[in-house]
Design an enzyme around this catalytic site. Structure first.
Site, PDB file in Angstrom:
ATOM      1  CG  HIS A  22      23.585 -34.346 -11.572  1.00  0.00           C
ATOM      2  ND1 HIS A  22      24.218 -35.526 -11.269  1.00  0.00           N
ATOM      3  CD2 HIS A  22      24.570 -33.461 -11.839  1.00  0.00           C
ATOM      4  CE1 HIS A  22      25.527 -35.368 -11.322  1.00  0.00           C
ATOM      5  NE2 HIS A  22      25.782 -34.122 -11.663  1.00  0.00           N
TER       6      HIS A  22
ATOM      7  CD1 TRP B  23      -0.838  -5.386  -4.461  1.00  0.00           C
ATOM      8  CD2 TRP B  23      -0.558  -6.581  -2.601  1.00  0.00           C
ATOM      9  NE1 TRP B  23      -0.388  -6.627  -4.831  1.00  0.00           N
ATOM     10  CE2 TRP B  23      -0.215  -7.388  -3.719  1.00  0.00           C
ATOM     11  CE3 TRP B  23      -0.455  -7.122  -1.330  1.00  0.00           C
ATOM     12  CZ2 TRP B  23       0.224  -8.707  -3.588  1.00  0.00           C
ATOM     13  CZ3 TRP B  23      -0.021  -8.431  -1.201  1.00  0.00           C
ATOM     14  CH2 TRP B  23       0.302  -9.207  -2.320  1.00  0.00           C
TER      15      TRP B  23
ATOM     16  CD  GLU C 260      17.316 -10.952 -11.216  1.00  0.00           C
ATOM     17  OE1 GLU C 260      16.836 -11.638 -10.275  1.00  0.00           O
ATOM     18  OE2 GLU C 260      16.825  -9.883 -11.597  1.00  0.00           O
TER      19      GLU C 260
ATOM     20  CE  LYS D  94      14.446  -8.255 -12.758  1.00  0.00           C
ATOM     21  NZ  LYS D  94      14.282  -9.006 -11.558  1.00  0.00           N
TER      22      LYS D  94
ATOM     23  CE  LYS E 152      11.168  -1.918  -6.594  1.00  0.00           C
ATOM     24  NZ  LYS E 152      11.989  -2.692  -7.558  1.00  0.00           N
TER      25      LYS E 152
ATOM     26  CD  GLU F 215      10.359  -9.946 -11.285  1.00  0.00           C
ATOM     27  OE1 GLU F 215       9.636  -9.576 -10.340  1.00  0.00           O
ATOM     28  OE2 GLU F 215      11.580  -9.784 -11.276  1.00  0.00           O
TER      29      GLU F 215
ATOM     30  CB  CYS G 145      -0.883   0.013   1.249  1.00  0.00           C
ATOM     31  SG  CYS G 145      -1.861  -1.471   1.401  1.00  0.00           S
TER      32      CYS G 145
ATOM     33  NE  ARG H 132       4.502   1.668  -0.779  1.00  0.00           N
ATOM     34  CZ  ARG H 132       5.519   1.509   0.084  1.00  0.00           C
ATOM     35  NH1 ARG H 132       6.679   2.057  -0.170  1.00  0.00           N
ATOM     36  NH2 ARG H 132       5.393   0.801   1.171  1.00  0.00           N
TER      37      ARG H 132
ATOM     38  CG  ASN I  72       1.349  -0.400   4.110  1.00  0.00           C
ATOM     39  OD1 ASN I  72       0.978  -1.519   3.741  1.00  0.00           O
ATOM     40  ND2 ASN I  72       2.578   0.039   3.947  1.00  0.00           N
ATOM     41  N   GLY I  73      -0.658  -2.592   5.921  1.00  0.00           N
ATOM     42  CA  GLY I  73      -0.220  -3.700   6.777  1.00  0.00           C
ATOM     43  C   GLY I  73      -1.359  -4.659   7.048  1.00  0.00           C
TER      44      GLY I  73
HETATM   45  C1  AGP Z   1      12.589  -8.718  -8.089  1.00  0.00           C
HETATM   46  O1  AGP Z   1      12.453  -8.333  -9.461  1.00  0.00           O
HETATM   47  C2  AGP Z   1      11.282  -8.751  -7.351  1.00  0.00           C
HETATM   48  N1  AGP Z   1      10.607  -7.519  -7.455  1.00  0.00           N
HETATM   49  C3  AGP Z   1      11.397  -9.309  -5.947  1.00  0.00           C
HETATM   50  O2  AGP Z   1      11.972 -10.588  -6.041  1.00  0.00           O
HETATM   51  C4  AGP Z   1      12.240  -8.480  -4.948  1.00  0.00           C
HETATM   52  O3  AGP Z   1      13.597  -8.533  -5.310  1.00  0.00           O
HETATM   53  C5  AGP Z   1      12.077  -9.112  -3.553  1.00  0.00           C
HETATM   54  O4  AGP Z   1      10.717  -9.010  -3.202  1.00  0.00           O
HETATM   55  C6  AGP Z   1      12.931  -8.440  -2.473  1.00  0.00           C
HETATM   56  O5  AGP Z   1      12.568  -7.089  -2.347  1.00  0.00           O
HETATM   57  P1  AGP Z   1      13.537  -6.134  -1.458  1.00  0.00           P
HETATM   58  O6  AGP Z   1      14.853  -6.096  -2.175  1.00  0.00           O
HETATM   59  O7  AGP Z   1      12.849  -4.814  -1.420  1.00  0.00           O
HETATM   60  O8  AGP Z   1      13.662  -6.770  -0.108  1.00  0.00           O
END
Ligand code: AGP
Length: 622
Positions: A514, A75, A491, A495, A617, A498, A2, A27, A102-103
């Site tokens: 394996h 959110w 990574e 990418k 985010k 997501e 949020c 966010r 928020n929370g």
């Molecule tokens: C990465 O592209 C994602 N958005 C997600 O994995 C992110 O890296 C993860 O949630 C950790 O977030 P932070 O670095 O704010 O702790």
């Protein structure tokens, strides 16, 4: 998660609130709303969906001019993203109180039962509305809004940033935080509140972090901070180094495209002031750890989630190679609950772009309870993780708005390299086994060249952009790497997952035989991160063998390789070259083509690259 904005001052409140919410869009959210107190009293507008829906609602049902208000992007956690569940929530039978949150309020069910028994009518399914009615009822009893507010927040369990305004107190915004982010923006005759500095950075760069279990009583010309127990808290101001343009697209097609292009600067700014021209590393931020502390470290546990965890995986190779300290990388949410062995000689390194990832916060809090020291690597000034750690190495990537992390990742990896070189040097000075000083200096000087090399990579991406577009219909892409190329493969897969919502998986290349090689069939795209052929202990020959094994089974190979590696061109359909560098530093370079590949493939599918579906985010709930 949020987004939260609060304002009191002479400006048009609606403009400040909507501008702040716009800047907090990254966010991740699925509804939005605002409340203001005008001459006619409390007015609220809220709508499911994106901010545009709220703006249309306000256009159709204008708000009166006002100089105090709160705004929220939600959110969904409790209750679907509907107009009714959107914040703000009104409290009390006269609905004179407005609240945003928020929370997660973990004990909301029992509190709601108490209110229902007293005859309260609810308009939503949310936990937040429970808090609104509780504060309104308490205010009826006490007649003093701050007292009523703190009496209620002390009863709430879980994580919350809460803002409240009340029609009968039209000059004050109240705020409270527990396990969720909140910062104050300090203006001249006006003041702001935000879930992070992006909410108000266009108006002021003066900020104050709010600590755990503290409330804020905010007026246009006065800021009072107290603990939940009523003790005054001396505000500590800091200067926000971001500017409003940094948190805007600046003409790029997406925040992600902009942030990929920002990477040379992110690396350079993270090195700045920490790496001298002679290759020596100074990390004054960890003066909190004495030479004795560093000498006694017998294990480093790195905790993080998602992309940040892959930055830890790269740092592990460097710290173990240079500083000869055992490193284990743990996913925060696994580490926290597996009853890990932690001693006072364990150094916890928590890596987080937002500094608000609840999984990582919970892991570091647990580790501190066990007596460990915590070093944070964080990109957000004043974030909760930064304030709860014994020491902080800030990455200086600037605000990362796109949900998919790019520049924060390369900055985290850079910080990991700095930490490795620093620890090695300190361990040498303490008489421990580590890479010799002359080699450390040489490596430091190599690291200084990395921003220019990142620029070079960004200038050679046409082929990988075209490949991303061509493969828009791919159903699955595999990624292979060895050593520091393995986290890069992981990574690259993340990418693609997501951003393009397709199956993507990263493997250690050595793992192929394996099991995973069974996935290889005619036409299967495989992206392989190829190590430098120049290192004497390079794994280059082994990776070339891996490529031959999968090509023999029909794989279509895209190799990410070092400039000058002619051999790999014999075995790959496409080769994307990156500049030569120390192999251990190559992750900063080889990850960039994978970022761009995912960006282009996602764009070719017409997807929202900045705000992918289902993602936020910063995941500020466990
Ligand atoms: C990465 O592209 C994602 N958005 C997600 O994995 C992110 O890296 C993860 O949630 C950790 O977030 P932070 O670095 O704010 O702790």
């Amino acid at each position: 998660m949020c987004g939260i904005v609060g304002y009191v001052g002479p400006k048009s409140t609606l403009e400040v609130l909507l501008g702040g919410l716009k800047r907090l869009e990254y966010r991740g959210y699925d509804s939005a709303g605002v409340s203001v107190i005008s001459g006619t009293g409390l007015e609220t507008r809220k709508k499911a969906g994106k901010l545009d829906n709220l703006v249309n609602e306000i256009t159709n049902h204008p708000l009166s001019e006002a100089h105090i208000g709160i705004g929220h992007t939600r959110w969904a956690t409790h209750g679907a993203p509907t107009d009714g569940n959107a914040h703000p929530h009104l409290g009390g039978p006269t609905a004179k109180l407005s609240l945003i949150h928020n929370g997660i309020i973990e004990n909301f069910s029992e509190l709601k039962a108490e209110l229902l028994a007293a005859g309260t009518k609810f308009a939503s399914e949310t936990d937040s509305e429970v808090a609104a009615h509780l504060v309104a009822a308490e205010f009826e009893k006490t007649g003093d809004l701050p007292t009523a507010f703190v009496n209620v927040v002390k009863r709430l369990h879980g994580a919350f940033t809460i803002l409240v305004i009340h029609e009968d107190q039209p000059d004050v915004v109240l705020a409270a935080r527990r396990n969720a982010p909140l910062v104050i923006g300090v203006g001249d005759g006006e003041n702001f509140l935000g879930s992070d500095v992006a909410a108000f950075v266009e108006h002021t760069k003066r900020a104050i972090s709010v600590g755990q279990d503290e409330i804020v009583i905010l007026r246009a010309n006065e800021i009072e901070i107290r603990t939940f127990e009523g003790a005054p808290v001396a505000p500590v101001e800091f200067e926000v180094s971001w500017d409003a343009s940094a948190a805007s697209k600046g003409g790029w097609s997406s925040f992600m495209a902009k942030e990929i292009a920002d990477q040379p600067q992110a690396v350079a700014d993270t090195l700045m002031g920490r790496l001298e021209s002679d290759g020596s590393v100074r990390l004054s931020e960890i003066d909190g750890l004495s030479t004795e502390d560093i000498k006694n470290i017998d294990r480093i546990v790195m905790v993080a989630c998602g992309t940040a965890a892959y930055a830890c995986d790269v740092a592990k190779y460097a710290i173990e190679k240079f500083a000869r300290i055992p490193v284990q990388v743990e996913l925060s949410h696994e580490f926290r609950y597996r009853d890990p062995i932690i001693t006072k000689n364990t150094l916890i390194v928590a890596v987080s772009q937002s500094g608000e990832t609840m999984d990582t916060l919970m892991a570091t809090r647990y580790a501190k309870e066990q007596g460990a020291k915590v070093l944070a690597i964080c990109n957000t000034q004043g974030a909760t993780l930064a304030r709860e750690s014994d020491a902080v190495i800030y990455t200086h990537a600037g605000p990362e708005v796109a949900v998919a992390s790019t520049k924060a990742l390369v900055a985290q990896i850079t910080a990991g390299y700095l930490l490795a070189l620093f620890l090695a040097s300190e361990r040498l000075a303490a008489g421990c086994d580590a890479t010799d000083e002359a080699t450390l200096r040489k490596l430091g000087q190599e690291l200084l060249k990395m921003p220019a090399r990142v620029t070079n990579v960004l200038e050679g991406l046409n082929e990988v952009r075209a490949l991303g577009k061509e493969m828009a219909n791919a159903k699955s892409v595999l990624f292979l790497g060895r050593n520091v190329g393995f986290p890069v493969a992981m990574e690259g897969a993340l990418k693609l997952k997501e951003l393009a919502y397709i199956h993507a998986e990263g493997f250690a290349a050595g793992e192929l035989k394996h099991g995973p090689i069974a996935l290889i069939e005619e036409g299967q795209p495989v992206i392989v991160i190829v190590p430098s052929p120049r290192d004497h202990d390079s794994l280059h020959p082994k990776v070339i063998s891996n490529i031959q094994e999968i090509r023999a089974r029909g794989a279509k190979v895209i190799a990410i390789a070092e400039a000058g590696d002619k051999e790999v061109a014999n075995f790959a359909e496409h080769v994307i070259y990156v500049p030569q560098c120390e192999n251990i530093f190559s992750s900063i370079l080889t990850v960039i083509p994978l970022q761009v590949f995912a960006l282009e493939l996602s764009g070719a599918k017409g997807l929202d690259v900045d705000q992918p579906r289902n993602l936020a985010k910063s995941v500020t709930v466990e």
